[in-house]
Design a protein around this motif. Structure first.
Motif, mmCIF file in Angstrom:
data_model
loop_
_atom_site.group_PDB
_atom_site.id
_atom_site.type_symbol
_atom_site.label_atom_id
_atom_site.label_comp_id
_atom_site.label_asym_id
_atom_site.label_seq_id
_atom_site.Cartn_x
_atom_site.Cartn_y
_atom_site.Cartn_z
ATOM 1 N N LYS A 90 3.808 -3.711 0.501
ATOM 2 C CA LYS A 90 3.958 -3.153 1.716
ATOM 3 C C LYS A 90 5.105 -2.275 2.047
ATOM 4 O O LYS A 90 4.813 -1.349 2.692
ATOM 5 C CB LYS A 90 4.090 -4.353 2.967
ATOM 6 C CG LYS A 90 3.039 -5.257 2.959
ATOM 7 C CD LYS A 90 3.375 -6.585 3.872
ATOM 8 C CE LYS A 90 1.948 -7.373 4.055
ATOM 9 N NZ LYS A 90 2.346 -8.561 4.781
ATOM 10 N N ARG A 91 6.138 -2.325 1.350
ATOM 11 C CA ARG A 91 7.295 -1.327 1.401
ATOM 12 C C ARG A 91 6.927 -0.136 0.571
ATOM 13 O O ARG A 91 7.159 0.941 1.473
ATOM 14 C CB ARG A 91 8.444 -2.006 0.551
ATOM 15 C CG ARG A 91 9.286 -3.045 1.326
ATOM 16 C CD ARG A 91 10.706 -3.279 0.900
ATOM 17 N NE ARG A 91 10.543 -3.695 -0.639
ATOM 18 C CZ ARG A 91 10.563 -4.992 -0.816
ATOM 19 N NH1 ARG A 91 10.566 -5.988 0.169
ATOM 20 N NH2 ARG A 91 10.652 -5.587 -2.043
ATOM 21 N N VAL A 92 6.374 0.005 -0.426
ATOM 22 C CA VAL A 92 5.862 1.101 -0.816
ATOM 23 C C VAL A 92 4.780 1.726 -0.259
ATOM 24 O O VAL A 92 4.977 3.050 0.162
ATOM 25 C CB VAL A 92 5.094 0.749 -2.271
ATOM 26 C CG1 VAL A 92 4.273 2.023 -2.911
ATOM 27 C CG2 VAL A 92 6.255 0.477 -3.424
ATOM 28 N N ARG A 97 3.582 6.294 3.574
ATOM 29 C CA ARG A 97 3.215 6.897 4.927
ATOM 30 C C ARG A 97 4.287 7.484 5.632
ATOM 31 O O ARG A 97 4.000 8.563 6.621
ATOM 32 C CB ARG A 97 2.580 5.711 5.746
ATOM 33 C CG ARG A 97 1.307 4.984 5.319
ATOM 34 C CD ARG A 97 0.752 3.952 5.938
ATOM 35 N NE ARG A 97 -0.285 3.644 5.387
ATOM 36 C CZ ARG A 97 -0.830 2.313 5.309
ATOM 37 N NH1 ARG A 97 -0.060 1.026 5.908
ATOM 38 N NH2 ARG A 97 -1.930 1.781 4.895
ATOM 39 N N SER A 98 5.438 6.955 5.480
ATOM 40 C CA SER A 98 6.394 7.597 6.177
ATOM 41 C C SER A 98 7.260 9.012 5.777
ATOM 42 O O SER A 98 7.880 9.553 6.302
ATOM 43 C CB SER A 98 7.694 6.558 6.472
ATOM 44 O OG SER A 98 8.201 6.214 5.322
ATOM 45 N N GLY A 99 6.716 9.277 4.481
ATOM 46 C CA GLY A 99 7.416 10.110 3.601
ATOM 47 C C GLY A 99 8.762 10.022 2.856
ATOM 48 O O GLY A 99 9.392 10.829 2.334
#
Length: 106
Positions: A90-92, A97-99
């Motif tokens: 999930k962190r990856v 997604r957030s860049g």
């Protein structure tokens, strides 16, 4: 009927008769006719197979084996290594997604 109409009909009638005879014995006509029958039969068979598959799925979901498998999956997800792997994934994904590049230097 006037003379012109009669003469036109006399000219067209032999061709019309030939065409009608040809069409009646035509493989094209029979192919088109059989195609609609074949299509209806295929649809009927597909519907029957879909119904059988839906019944089989329902029977499988209601079986003890399916309930045991669902319980096993729930138990597996509760294990610590699996939870850590899910959190890491999930962190990856969040970083992607957030860049963010995951903490490395740019």
């Amino acid at each position: 009927m006037n003379d012109y109409e009669r003469r036109i009909r006399e000219l067209i009638n032999p061709w019309s008769t030939k065409f009608s005879n040809w069409w009646s014995n035509s493989s094209i006509r029979s192919a088109l006719t059989n195609r609609s029958v074949d299509t209806a039969e295929l649809r009927r068979q597909a519907s029957a197979q879909a119904q059988r598959a839906a019944t089989a799925m329902k029977d499988m979901r209601d079986s003890d084996t399916a309930k045991k498998a669902a319980t096993a999956m729930t138990d597996l997800r509760q294990r610590e290594p699996v939870r850590k792997a899910e959190e890491s994934a999930k962190r990856v994904l969040h970083d992607l997604r957030s860049g963010h590049n995951g903490g490395g230097k740019s």
